[in-house]
Enzyme design. Structure first.
Site, PDB file in Angstrom:
ATOM      1  N   HIS A 232      -1.002   0.395 -10.071  1.00 50.79           N
ATOM      2  CA  HIS A 232      -1.685  -0.571  -9.185  1.00 50.79           C
ATOM      3  C   HIS A 232      -2.281  -1.744  -9.984  1.00 50.79           C
ATOM      4  CE1 HIS A 232      -3.938  -0.959  -5.088  1.00 50.79           C
ATOM      5  NE2 HIS A 232      -3.739  -2.153  -5.625  1.00 50.79           N
TER       6      HIS A 232
ATOM      7  N   ARG B  79       0.844  -1.191   0.000  1.00 51.24           N
ATOM      8  CA  ARG B  79       0.000   0.000   0.000  1.00 51.24           C
ATOM      9  C   ARG B  79       0.883   1.245   0.000  1.00 51.24           C
ATOM     10  NH1 ARG B  79      -3.563  -2.488  -1.680  1.00 51.24           N
ATOM     11  NH2 ARG B  79      -5.627  -2.884  -0.831  1.00 51.24           N
TER      12      ARG B  79
ATOM     13  N   GLU C 183      -4.003   7.371  -4.787  1.00 52.38           N
ATOM     14  CA  GLU C 183      -4.224   6.908  -6.173  1.00 52.38           C
ATOM     15  C   GLU C 183      -5.488   7.524  -6.752  1.00 52.38           C
ATOM     16  OE1 GLU C 183      -4.180   2.646  -5.771  1.00 52.38           O
ATOM     17  OE2 GLU C 183      -2.092   2.633  -5.151  1.00 52.38           O
TER      18      GLU C 183
HETATM   19  P1  NAP Z   1      -1.387 -11.281   4.816  1.00 52.06           P
HETATM   20  O1  NAP Z   1      -1.272 -12.717   4.489  1.00 52.06           O
HETATM   21  O2  NAP Z   1      -2.330 -10.858   5.888  1.00 52.06           O
HETATM   22  O3  NAP Z   1       0.087 -10.745   5.158  1.00 52.06           O
HETATM   23  C1  NAP Z   1       0.344  -9.514   5.725  1.00 52.06           C
HETATM   24  C2  NAP Z   1       1.644  -9.631   6.498  1.00 52.06           C
HETATM   25  O4  NAP Z   1       2.029  -8.341   6.951  1.00 52.06           O
HETATM   26  C3  NAP Z   1       1.533 -10.533   7.709  1.00 52.06           C
HETATM   27  O5  NAP Z   1       2.568 -11.463   7.691  1.00 52.06           O
HETATM   28  C4  NAP Z   1       1.657  -9.598   8.908  1.00 52.06           C
HETATM   29  O6  NAP Z   1       2.373 -10.241   9.963  1.00 52.06           O
HETATM   30  C5  NAP Z   1       2.449  -8.435   8.312  1.00 52.06           C
HETATM   31  N1  NAP Z   1       2.129  -7.178   8.982  1.00 52.06           N
HETATM   32  C6  NAP Z   1       0.897  -6.631   9.156  1.00 52.06           C
HETATM   33  N2  NAP Z   1       1.001  -5.482   9.829  1.00 52.06           N
HETATM   34  C7  NAP Z   1       2.310  -5.303  10.094  1.00 52.06           C
HETATM   35  C8  NAP Z   1       3.045  -4.304  10.781  1.00 52.06           C
HETATM   36  N3  NAP Z   1       2.432  -3.249  11.345  1.00 52.06           N
HETATM   37  N4  NAP Z   1       4.379  -4.423  10.848  1.00 52.06           N
HETATM   38  C9  NAP Z   1       5.007  -5.489  10.301  1.00 52.06           C
HETATM   39  N5  NAP Z   1       4.358  -6.471   9.642  1.00 52.06           N
HETATM   40  C10 NAP Z   1       3.025  -6.378   9.542  1.00 52.06           C
HETATM   41  O7  NAP Z   1      -1.808 -10.446   3.530  1.00 52.06           O
HETATM   42  P2  NAP Z   1      -1.469 -10.740   1.987  1.00 52.06           P
HETATM   43  O8  NAP Z   1      -2.542 -11.554   1.393  1.00 52.06           O
HETATM   44  O9  NAP Z   1      -0.063 -11.199   1.895  1.00 52.06           O
HETATM   45  O10 NAP Z   1      -1.608  -9.235   1.414  1.00 52.06           O
HETATM   46  C11 NAP Z   1      -0.759  -8.233   1.900  1.00 52.06           C
HETATM   47  C12 NAP Z   1      -1.138  -6.858   1.377  1.00 52.06           C
HETATM   48  O11 NAP Z   1      -0.746  -6.733   0.023  1.00 52.06           O
HETATM   49  C13 NAP Z   1      -2.623  -6.522   1.338  1.00 52.06           C
HETATM   50  O12 NAP Z   1      -3.117  -6.148   2.623  1.00 52.06           O
HETATM   51  C14 NAP Z   1      -2.693  -5.398   0.343  1.00 52.06           C
HETATM   52  O13 NAP Z   1      -2.528  -4.145   0.998  1.00 52.06           O
HETATM   53  C15 NAP Z   1      -1.494  -5.667  -0.569  1.00 52.06           C
HETATM   54  N6  NAP Z   1      -1.917  -6.076  -1.936  1.00 52.06           N
HETATM   55  C16 NAP Z   1      -1.590  -5.286  -2.996  1.00 52.06           C
HETATM   56  C17 NAP Z   1      -1.959  -5.677  -4.269  1.00 52.06           C
HETATM   57  C18 NAP Z   1      -1.605  -4.864  -5.474  1.00 52.06           C
HETATM   58  O14 NAP Z   1      -2.321  -4.930  -6.466  1.00 52.06           O
HETATM   59  N7  NAP Z   1      -0.527  -4.096  -5.448  1.00 52.06           N
HETATM   60  C19 NAP Z   1      -2.678  -6.850  -4.471  1.00 52.06           C
HETATM   61  C20 NAP Z   1      -2.996  -7.622  -3.372  1.00 52.06           C
HETATM   62  C21 NAP Z   1      -2.600  -7.230  -2.093  1.00 52.06           C
HETATM   63  P3  NAP Z   1       2.128  -9.793  11.504  1.00 52.06           P
HETATM   64  O15 NAP Z   1       0.647  -9.754  11.703  1.00 52.06           O
HETATM   65  O16 NAP Z   1       2.849 -10.851  12.285  1.00 52.06           O
HETATM   66  O17 NAP Z   1       2.770  -8.465  11.640  1.00 52.06           O
HETATM   67  C1  8YV Z   2      -6.809  -4.659  -6.232  1.00 45.98           C
HETATM   68  C2  8YV Z   2      -5.414  -4.953  -4.088  1.00 45.98           C
HETATM   69  O1  8YV Z   2      -6.230  -3.745  -7.108  1.00 45.98           O
HETATM   70  O2  8YV Z   2      -6.307  -6.986  -3.280  1.00 45.98           O
HETATM   71  C3  8YV Z   2      -5.803  -5.891  -3.001  1.00 45.98           C
HETATM   72  O3  8YV Z   2      -5.578  -5.539  -1.834  1.00 45.98           O
HETATM   73  O4  8YV Z   2      -4.837  -3.944  -3.855  1.00 45.98           O
HETATM   74  C4  8YV Z   2      -5.675  -5.302  -5.509  1.00 45.98           C
HETATM   75  O5  8YV Z   2      -5.769  -6.659  -5.725  1.00 45.98           O
HETATM   76  C5  8YV Z   2      -7.896  -3.994  -5.522  1.00 45.98           C
HETATM   77  O6  8YV Z   2      -8.367  -4.691  -4.443  1.00 45.98           O
HETATM   78  C6  8YV Z   2      -9.047  -3.719  -6.459  1.00 45.98           C
HETATM   79  O7  8YV Z   2      -9.732  -2.686  -5.927  1.00 45.98           O
END
Ligand code: NAP
Ligand code: 8YV
Length: 327
Positions: free
Chosen positions: A284, A237, A266
């Site tokens: 994104h 993020r 964004e």
């Molecule tokens: P997840 O499995 O919940 O993993 C998040 C990780 O972050 C956990 O291991 C958590 O461990 C750690 N974390 C959370 N808060 C923290 C903090 N304050 N300090 C240090 N570590 C922290 O989630 P995921 O499925 O991998 O997704 C992660 C993130 O990727 C989403 O929340 C979203 O914002 C982003 N994302 C972006 C896109 C894109 O299109 N660019 C797409 C999908 C997701 P602890 O709880 O032990 O800290």
């Molecule tokens: C998408 C994301 O772009 O899953 C997330 O957290 O950031 C992305 O996969 C978004 O959710 C679509 O609005």
């Protein structure tokens, strides 16, 4: 239990433009109600009396939930739900669901692509070919940076962080990580602080959720500790980064380069980042393939179907895991 024919009476509020496949499935199964945006001042009496669910890309505030007294569930499209006030929902008996797992591999692929674009300068090399520079000026300059010899730090070793780590291992890079808690059974070196992690690596990949606990966690001090050979990639993020500090670090050579898929406001990208020639920028697109967005749409709508037909959700977020269906 609600029979399939009764589901068609359930009003699902869909703010703004939504995923086409999700809209098609909602229309087939429920009664879709449109609203321009998730703004409490736009809620009509009809919505107030009837809406039992919201399906949205996020951006659901406490005030918007409060404007819909019959609201039972918010089905958020995406795994990150930092723009949904899930704590308020949990406190008011409202379920919130997200779309984990189905996008993990796609986002990890994108992170690796962005990392390689950043260190090997591939988008500019392609532009060099397309604009005729190859013919006019000769070979594209050698890239200053390489993946060879790098060591990676994952900030957020969750589902996507682990999928990125596995890929980096295959590329021959050592991996370490920082989370608030060590992941049991994972052999990558764990750093209890982000500062400790960046002092140990030269390539930082941020994939933590947004929200208060990660707000501007990657700041001037962290970038300085990453160092002049440092590469920063953000696929999590934009709010996690102090963008002004990042632009300064790129301009001054405090770090070598950055690859960014996400931004704090964004689609507005700060001019200083747009101007940074040592930054590779994406709009994104981490999960943005037709294949993966369809799977996310299915999980988003499956949560609604399960909630209204079986009275349970499939992928509740932790803040609302305790919420039970009202009847
Ligand atoms: P997840 O499995 O919940 O993993 C998040 C990780 O972050 C956990 O291991 C958590 O461990 C750690 N974390 C959370 N808060 C923290 C903090 N304050 N300090 C240090 N570590 C922290 O989630 P995921 O499925 O991998 O997704 C992660 C993130 O990727 C989403 O929340 C979203 O914002 C982003 N994302 C972006 C896109 C894109 O299109 N660019 C797409 C999908 C997701 P602890 O709880 O032990 O800290
Ligand atoms: C998408 C994301 O772009 O899953 C997330 O957290 O950031 C992305 O996969 C978004 O959710 C679509 O609005």
């Amino acid at each position: 239990m609600t029979r399939p024919e009764q589901l068609q009476t359930v009003a699902i509020l869909v703010p703004g433009h939504f995923n086409d496949h999700a809209v098609e499935r909602i229309d087939r199964t429920f009664r879709r109600v449109g609203i321009e945006r998730a703004d409490p001042s736009l809620v009509t009496d009809e919505m107030r009396d009837n809406v039992r669910a919201i399906a949205s890309f996020g951006g659901i505030s406490a005030a918007f939930m409060d404007a819909l007294p019959k609201l039972e569930i918010v089905a958020s499209f995406g795994v990150g739900y930092d723009s949904v006030d899930a704590r308020h929902a949990g406190d008011h008996g409202i379920m919130v669901t997200n779309t984990p797992d189905v996008l993990t591999e796609e986002v990890a692929d994108t992170a690796i692509g962005l990392l390689i674009n950043t260190v090997r300068d591939l988008p500019r090399a392609e532009a060099w070919l397309r604009d005729g520079s190859w013919q006019r000026k000769g070979n594209y300059p050698l890239s200053r940076l390489t993946l060879r010899g790098r060591s990676a730090g994952i900030f957020g070793m969750g589902r996507i962080g682990l999928a990125i780590a596995r890929r980096l291992e295959a590329f021959g890079l050592p991996v370490a990580y920082h989370n608030r808690r060590r992941v049991e059974g994972l052999s990558y070196p764990y750093h209890p602080t982000l500062k400790g992690l960046v002092e140990a690596v030269d390539t930082l990949i941020s994939v933590v959720p947004g929200g208060a606990s990660t707000e501007k966690a990657v700041d001037a001090e962290i970038l300085s500790a990453l160092g002049a050979n440092g590469v920063f990639v953000n696929i999590g993020r934009g709010s996690t980064v102090d963008e002004a500090a990042l632009a300064t670090a790129l301009a001054k050579g405090t770090i070598a380069a950055a690859g960014l898929d996400v931004f704090a406001d964004e689609p507005n990208v700060p001019r200083a980042l747009l101007d940074a020639t040592n930054a590779s920028l994406l709009p994104h697109v981490g999960s943005a393939s037709e294949h993966t967005r369809r799977a996310m749409a299915d999980l988003c709508v499956d949560n609604l179907v399960s909630w209204f037909s079986e009275r349970r959700s499939i992928t509740p977020v932790p803040e609302t895991a305790h919420v039970k269906a009202r009847c």
